[in-house]
Design a protein around this motif. Sequence first.
Motif: not given
Length: 235
Positions: A31-46
């Motif tokens: 979705v971030a790629e489609a909108l040209e937004y930044v993706y933040i994977d909070t699960g990866a942080m935990y």
Amino acid sequence: MSSQKTASNGNINVAIDGPAGAGKSTVARKVAEALEYVYIDTGAMYRAVSWYMIRNDILPEHVEEVEHHVKNLVIDLVPDAGGQKVYCNGEDVTTVIRSLEVTNVVSLYASIESVRTHLVQNQRQMALRKGVVMDGRDIGTTVLPDAEVKIFMTASVQERALRRFKELGDSFDITLEQLEKDIANRDKLDEEREISPLRCSEDAIVLDTTHMSIPEVVETIAAYCRAARDGENRS
């Protein structure tokens, strides 16, 4: 959807929540790629926090020790051609944080208040400029309660287990039945924890993806986002 105004650049923030194995990370990234937004994977942080604690023999019940160490952790999410790289104190942990060892304990560390407080502050800081797609368990309810679009992605336990089974492939010795049990247990832990439990925000769009393909889910969410962005920009 929130009535909060967009940033001056016209962008909005998107919160995608849901239980384990719902495919949030894959969908949020696309979705971030489609909108040209930044993706933040909070699960990866935990997961990075959990990996660090395991590596240093710090058990989740040793709350004070966890709190001491988490304050000094530096977790970086770096866009990459393959999706996203995750670094913990400068070390690439992208692959190791997806191990079953981490998966089986991440809910325990994520339920510690000091861990959530530290990471939520970082996540909110990342979203200040808007144009962010963030996924997790409590994004729409706790981290970004004013996100303009909130999606709660779900699917049956059986479907989520099957997806995870296919994702793991032959790299892990685990049966589909065991994965179903693990995911059901993960749901219970996430829903019953005292700090920021998994729950659907009242203003979230509930999307059952059990019988949807990834492209269908991505396009559905992206359409909601474009409509919200256009509506906000006209107001």
